[in-house]
Motif scaffolding. Structure first.
Motif, mmCIF file in Angstrom:
data_model
loop_
_atom_site.group_PDB
_atom_site.id
_atom_site.type_symbol
_atom_site.label_atom_id
_atom_site.label_comp_id
_atom_site.label_asym_id
_atom_site.label_seq_id
_atom_site.Cartn_x
_atom_site.Cartn_y
_atom_site.Cartn_z
ATOM 1 N N VAL A 9 3.461 -4.153 4.126
ATOM 2 C CA VAL A 9 2.734 -3.532 5.228
ATOM 3 C C VAL A 9 2.982 -4.349 6.492
ATOM 4 O O VAL A 9 2.845 -5.574 6.464
ATOM 5 N N GLU A 29 5.499 -1.342 2.194
ATOM 6 C CA GLU A 29 5.960 -2.287 1.161
ATOM 7 C C GLU A 29 7.010 -3.200 1.772
ATOM 8 O O GLU A 29 8.184 -2.919 1.636
ATOM 9 N N ARG A 60 -0.210 1.578 5.453
ATOM 10 C CA ARG A 60 0.743 1.731 4.352
ATOM 11 C C ARG A 60 2.013 0.908 4.582
ATOM 12 O O ARG A 60 2.392 0.630 5.705
ATOM 13 N N VAL A 72 0.858 -1.181 0.000
ATOM 14 C CA VAL A 72 0.000 0.000 0.000
ATOM 15 C C VAL A 72 0.896 1.233 0.000
ATOM 16 O O VAL A 72 1.623 1.482 0.967
ATOM 17 N N ILE A 73 0.869 1.962 -1.103
ATOM 18 C CA ILE A 73 1.763 3.109 -1.291
ATOM 19 C C ILE A 73 0.942 4.387 -1.307
ATOM 20 O O ILE A 73 0.064 4.560 -2.152
ATOM 21 N N ASP A 74 1.218 5.268 -0.343
ATOM 22 C CA ASP A 74 0.491 6.523 -0.198
ATOM 23 C C ASP A 74 0.499 7.306 -1.510
ATOM 24 O O ASP A 74 1.531 7.434 -2.162
ATOM 25 N N ALA A 115 -3.327 0.600 -3.459
ATOM 26 C CA ALA A 115 -3.360 -0.493 -2.487
ATOM 27 C C ALA A 115 -3.466 -1.792 -3.271
ATOM 28 O O ALA A 115 -4.378 -1.953 -4.078
#
Length: 155
Positions: A139, A137, A135, A50-52, A56
């Motif tokens: 999580v 990588e 968030r 999940v990358i801001d 996701a």
């Protein structure tokens, strides 16, 4: 207008996310998503990447991004649908024809992915739940899909 047969409901740890499936864009991918949902494949699966401001990603049975279903990989069904907020697209390895079970939901405009990944749906409600996913990588304490269902199958 989405029909019950083309409405995916993800009951996640942060709330319910409703997705309109788009067989007009990617018939084989939508067919696969429905098959996996009906097999219970996505139940308990995490959003492992999940990358801001980006997306996701979930759908890996191992929670690591290294796995897929027992079904064969899908041929690419790239289309002209833009990767914008709420769009659901299939994750894949380097080969265009390597999508299997992993997918991602875009947080924001990701137009650099357009034409290279298969868009198969769009969040119609519950995007605020996706916005709350943990968030990372990978999580550390990932959110998960408690249960995935097709609206037509709900009693």
């Amino acid at each position: 207008m989405a029909t019950a047969e083309n409405t995916l409901i993800l009951d996640t740890t942060k709330g319910v996310v409703t997705i309109e499936l788009r067989p007009d864009l990617a018939p084989k991918h939508v067919e696969r998503i429905k098959l996996l949902v009906r097999e219970g494949f996505y139940d308990g699966v995490t959003f492992h990447r999940v990358i801001d401001g980006f997306m996701a990603q979930g759908g890996c049975p191992h929670g690591t991004g290294t796995g897929g279903s027992d079904h064969p990989d899908l041929p690419a069904e790239f289309n002209d649908e833009p990767h914008i907020r709420g769009v659901c697209s299939m994750a894949r390895a380097r080969s265009p024809n390597s999508a299997n079970s992993q997918f991602f939901i875009c947080f924001d405009d990701a137009s650099f992915l357009d034409g290279q990944y298969t868009v198969w749906g769009k969040v119609t409600s519950g995007m605020e739940a996706v916005d709350q996913f943990a968030r990372g990588e990978p999580v550390r304490n990932p959110d998960r899909i408690n249960k995935a269902t097709i609206a037509a199958d709900q009693a």
